[in-house]
Design a protein around this motif. Structure first.
Motif, PDB file in Angstrom:
ATOM      1  N   PHE A  26       0.864  -1.108   0.027  1.00  0.00           N
ATOM      2  CA  PHE A  26       0.006  -0.264  -0.212  1.00  0.00           C
ATOM      3  C   PHE A  26       0.994   1.363   0.043  1.00  0.00           C
ATOM      4  CE2 PHE A  26      -2.461   3.323   2.095  1.00  0.00           C
ATOM      5  CZ  PHE A  26      -3.615   3.454   1.094  1.00  0.00           C
ATOM      6  N   ALA A  27       2.062   1.291   0.747  1.00  0.00           N
ATOM      7  CA  ALA A  27       2.941   2.353   0.925  1.00  0.00           C
ATOM      8  C   ALA A  27       3.243   2.720  -0.687  1.00  0.00           C
ATOM      9  CB  ALA A  27       4.135   2.128   1.658  1.00  0.00           C
ATOM     10  N   ARG A  28       3.794   1.662  -1.385  1.00  0.00           N
ATOM     11  CA  ARG A  28       4.272   1.750  -2.792  1.00  0.00           C
ATOM     12  C   ARG A  28       3.227   2.526  -3.768  1.00  0.00           C
ATOM     13  NH1 ARG A  28       5.608  -3.016  -3.794  1.00  0.00           N
ATOM     14  NH2 ARG A  28       3.764  -3.605  -4.942  1.00  0.00           N
ATOM     15  N   TYR A  29       1.819   1.843  -3.394  1.00  0.00           N
ATOM     16  CA  TYR A  29       0.543   2.411  -4.088  1.00  0.00           C
ATOM     17  C   TYR A  29       0.505   3.918  -3.902  1.00  0.00           C
ATOM     18  CZ  TYR A  29      -3.866   2.531  -5.828  1.00  0.00           C
ATOM     19  OH  TYR A  29      -5.120   2.692  -6.542  1.00  0.00           O
ATOM     20  N   ASN A  30       0.436   4.246  -2.752  1.00  0.00           N
ATOM     21  CA  ASN A  30       0.273   5.687  -2.408  1.00  0.00           C
ATOM     22  C   ASN A  30       1.419   6.419  -2.977  1.00  0.00           C
ATOM     23  OD1 ASN A  30      -1.555   6.433  -0.625  1.00  0.00           O
ATOM     24  ND2 ASN A  30      -0.735   5.887   1.339  1.00  0.00           N
ATOM     25  N   HIS A  31       2.715   5.991  -2.917  1.00  0.00           N
ATOM     26  CA  HIS A  31       3.661   6.661  -3.569  1.00  0.00           C
ATOM     27  C   HIS A  31       3.320   7.125  -4.993  1.00  0.00           C
ATOM     28  CE1 HIS A  31       7.698   8.233  -3.636  1.00  0.00           C
ATOM     29  NE2 HIS A  31       7.779   7.565  -4.578  1.00  0.00           N
ATOM     30  N   GLY A  43      -4.075   2.841   9.407  1.00  0.00           N
ATOM     31  CA  GLY A  43      -3.257   2.793   8.099  1.00  0.00           C
ATOM     32  C   GLY A  43      -3.990   1.744   7.238  1.00  0.00           C
ATOM     33  N   ASP A  44      -3.207   0.593   6.719  1.00  0.00           N
ATOM     34  CA  ASP A  44      -3.679  -0.231   5.884  1.00  0.00           C
ATOM     35  C   ASP A  44      -4.091  -1.697   6.426  1.00  0.00           C
ATOM     36  OD1 ASP A  44      -1.313  -1.030   6.243  1.00  0.00           O
ATOM     37  OD2 ASP A  44      -0.721  -1.195   4.358  1.00  0.00           O
ATOM     38  N   ARG A  45      -4.277  -1.465   7.761  1.00  0.00           N
ATOM     39  CA  ARG A  45      -4.663  -2.594   8.591  1.00  0.00           C
ATOM     40  C   ARG A  45      -6.187  -2.475   8.949  1.00  0.00           C
ATOM     41  NH1 ARG A  45       0.127  -4.861  12.349  1.00  0.00           N
ATOM     42  NH2 ARG A  45       0.865  -5.126  10.491  1.00  0.00           N
ATOM     43  N   ALA A  50       7.337 -13.935   5.678  1.00  0.00           N
ATOM     44  CA  ALA A  50       6.835 -14.331   4.197  1.00  0.00           C
ATOM     45  C   ALA A  50       7.655 -13.318   3.473  1.00  0.00           C
ATOM     46  CB  ALA A  50       5.230 -14.003   4.071  1.00  0.00           C
ATOM     47  N   GLN A  51       7.947 -12.037   4.065  1.00  0.00           N
ATOM     48  CA  GLN A  51       8.768 -11.192   3.051  1.00  0.00           C
ATOM     49  C   GLN A  51      10.258 -11.661   2.879  1.00  0.00           C
ATOM     50  OE1 GLN A  51       7.907  -7.370   5.010  1.00  0.00           O
ATOM     51  NE2 GLN A  51       5.866  -7.328   4.057  1.00  0.00           N
ATOM     52  N   TRP A  52      10.702 -12.106   4.037  1.00  0.00           N
ATOM     53  CA  TRP A  52      11.969 -12.734   3.940  1.00  0.00           C
ATOM     54  C   TRP A  52      12.035 -13.919   2.717  1.00  0.00           C
ATOM     55  CZ3 TRP A  52      12.559 -12.845   9.861  1.00  0.00           C
ATOM     56  CH2 TRP A  52      13.085 -11.581  10.457  1.00  0.00           C
TER      57      TRP A  52
HETATM   58  N1  LIG Z   1      -3.791   7.311   1.429  1.00  0.00           N
HETATM   59  C1  LIG Z   1      -3.536   6.975   2.749  1.00  0.00           C
HETATM   60  N2  LIG Z   1      -2.626   6.385   3.201  1.00  0.00           N
HETATM   61  C2  LIG Z   1      -2.426   5.983   4.459  1.00  0.00           C
HETATM   62  C3  LIG Z   1      -3.591   6.150   5.433  1.00  0.00           C
HETATM   63  N3  LIG Z   1      -3.192   5.834   6.468  1.00  0.00           N
HETATM   64  C4  LIG Z   1      -1.764   5.290   6.426  1.00  0.00           C
HETATM   65  N4  LIG Z   1      -1.300   5.547   4.996  1.00  0.00           N
HETATM   66  C5  LIG Z   1      -0.162   5.141   4.380  1.00  0.00           C
HETATM   67  O1  LIG Z   1      -0.292   3.485   4.485  1.00  0.00           O
HETATM   68  C6  LIG Z   1       1.179   3.234   4.543  1.00  0.00           C
HETATM   69  C7  LIG Z   1       1.341   2.134   5.093  1.00  0.00           C
HETATM   70  O2  LIG Z   1       2.612   1.522   5.283  1.00  0.00           O
HETATM   71  P1  LIG Z   1       2.864   0.112   5.275  1.00  0.00           P
HETATM   72  O3  LIG Z   1       1.987  -0.392   6.361  1.00  0.00           O
HETATM   73  O4  LIG Z   1       4.432   0.071   5.517  1.00  0.00           O
HETATM   74  O5  LIG Z   1       2.359  -0.351   3.938  1.00  0.00           O
HETATM   75  P2  LIG Z   1       2.868  -1.527   3.160  1.00  0.00           P
HETATM   76  O6  LIG Z   1       3.812  -1.202   1.843  1.00  0.00           O
HETATM   77  O7  LIG Z   1       1.627  -2.142   2.844  1.00  0.00           O
HETATM   78  O8  LIG Z   1       3.809  -2.380   4.004  1.00  0.00           O
HETATM   79  P3  LIG Z   1       3.434  -3.930   4.495  1.00  0.00           P
HETATM   80  O9  LIG Z   1       2.103  -3.725   5.152  1.00  0.00           O
HETATM   81  O10 LIG Z   1       4.620  -3.943   5.526  1.00  0.00           O
HETATM   82  O11 LIG Z   1       3.499  -4.900   3.296  1.00  0.00           O
HETATM   83  C8  LIG Z   1       1.992   4.374   4.870  1.00  0.00           C
HETATM   84  O12 LIG Z   1       2.656   4.921   3.509  1.00  0.00           O
HETATM   85  C9  LIG Z   1       1.109   5.550   5.411  1.00  0.00           C
HETATM   86  O13 LIG Z   1       1.406   6.674   5.123  1.00  0.00           O
HETATM   87  C10 LIG Z   1      -4.660   6.773   4.780  1.00  0.00           C
HETATM   88  O14 LIG Z   1      -5.768   7.169   5.475  1.00  0.00           O
HETATM   89  N5  LIG Z   1      -4.769   7.278   3.584  1.00  0.00           N
END
Ligand SMILES: Nc1nc2c(ncn2[C@@H]2O[C@H](COP(=O)(O)OP(=O)(O)OP(=O)(O)O)[C@@H](O)[C@H]2O)c(=O)[nH]1
Length: 299
Positions: free
Chosen positions: A184-189, A222-224, A293-295
């Motif tokens: 999700f972080a990559r998607y956001n980016h 976050g994404d959980r 799993a990531q490792w």
């Molecule tokens: N667009 C958006 N992004 C969010 C929100 N809350 C958290 N995030 C972003 O979600 C991302 C979550 O990070 P990670 O848990 O490392 O995401 P990931 O790439 O899925 O990593 P893993 O879960 O470890 O695989 C971060 O970049 C946060 O900035 C939100 O409400 N909206």
């Protein structure tokens, strides 16, 4: 739902049989050439629509005075429309008055009952709406809803799990399913935070459509997401997690940039294990499984 209305339906059928028998016994069949087929078509469709209304009422309404009014109202209309259709095929020589009384009198009474029923239905809807919006205000005021997805948040999850641990029978299985959006972080980016927000809302709706009404879905942060699954043993929660992962992978489109990782945890609640301990352990186990799993994938 329709079984609750069986007495009213039987009464209606009996009344219709009496009406039809009376109409048949009073009338003489018309010759085919005297039948106005456009009238027959129009009246038959009206009758079918009234039967459809009755079907909807008995299928979706609970018992009570509002339903009684709606059933009696549509029943009387059906009676009138059925007799109206009959007189396209029969003529009533010398018995015009009793026949037209049988046919016409129930319709206005039916309309009156329907109006009372619909007014009662609207009143019920207003009460339900007031209660639901009161509940939503309560949840919002006490900060128990996630503002983005409108799902319950982590504070509510803890509260719901505490209640579940208090009220459930000792042998009743209870599970938690932790759901994480990987990548999700990559998607956001790549696509920006607004697209990220939209994806989170889509995923939450997608998950909501795939769970039982008794389960509870929360956005933990976050994404959980965390799903509380009452009356669910661990193997069933594991199967649900795998199913969600597989189905999500097949979704395609923009969601294809991410994957779901789900891990299921049995909630024990014994030996002084509280809701925060259970949730904390489930999240910690999920993070360990994700790292493993990531490792494995990186090797
Ligand atoms: N667009 C958006 N992004 C969010 C929100 N809350 C958290 N995030 C972003 O979600 C991302 C979550 O990070 P990670 O848990 O490392 O995401 P990931 O790439 O899925 O990593 P893993 O879960 O470890 O695989 C971060 O970049 C946060 O900035 C939100 O409400 N909206």
């Amino acid at each position: 739902m329709w079984r609750q209305h069986l007495p009213s339906l039987l009464l209606l059928c009996a009344a219709l049989c009496v009406g039809c028998t009376l109409a048949l016994s009073l009338g003489q069949p018309k010759p085919l050439s005297a039948i106005a087929w456009y009238d027959v078509l129009g009246e038959a469709v009206t009758l079918l629509v009234a039967c459809g209304w009755l079907g909807l009422v008995v299928a979706y309404r609970p018992r009570g005075w509002v339903s009684h009014c709606l059933i009696a109202g549509t029943g009387l209309l059906i009676w009138s429309y059925a007799l109206d259709l009959f007189d396209e095929f029969f003529e009533y020589v010398g018995v015009d008055h009793p026949q037209s009384l049988l046919e016409s009198a129930p319709a206005p009474l039916g309309m009156l009952l329907l109006t009372v029923g619909v007014a009662g239905w609207m009143r019920e809807q207003r009460i339900v709406h007031r209660q639901l919006s009161g509940r939503e205000h309560f949840l919002r005021d006490h900060r128990l809803l996630d503002p983005l997805t409108k799902l319950y948040n982590r504070a509510y999850l803890q509260h719901a799990l505490e209640r579940e641990l208090e009220l459930r029978a000792p042998d009743e299985p209870l599970s938690l399913l932790v759901i994480d959006v990987e990548g999700f972080a990559r998607y956001n980016h790549t696509y920006g935070a607004v697209a990220g927000d939209r994806l989170l809302v889509r995923i939450s709706e997608w998950l909501l459509m795939r769970m039982r009404p008794s389960s509870l879905l929360c956005r933990y942060g976050g994404d959980r997401f965390v799903m509380l699954l009452p009356d669910t043993p661990l193997p069933r929660a594991v199967r649900l997690g795998r199913l969600l992962q597989d189905r999500f992978a097949k979704l395609g489109d923009e969601a294809a940039a991410c994957t779901l990782r789900c891990s299921a945890h049995a909630v024990d609640g014994r030996n002084g294990r509280t809701a925060p301990t259970e949730i904390g352990d489930a999240l910690a186990a999920h993070s360990r499984a994700s790292r493993r799993a990531q490792w494995a994938a990186a090797r």
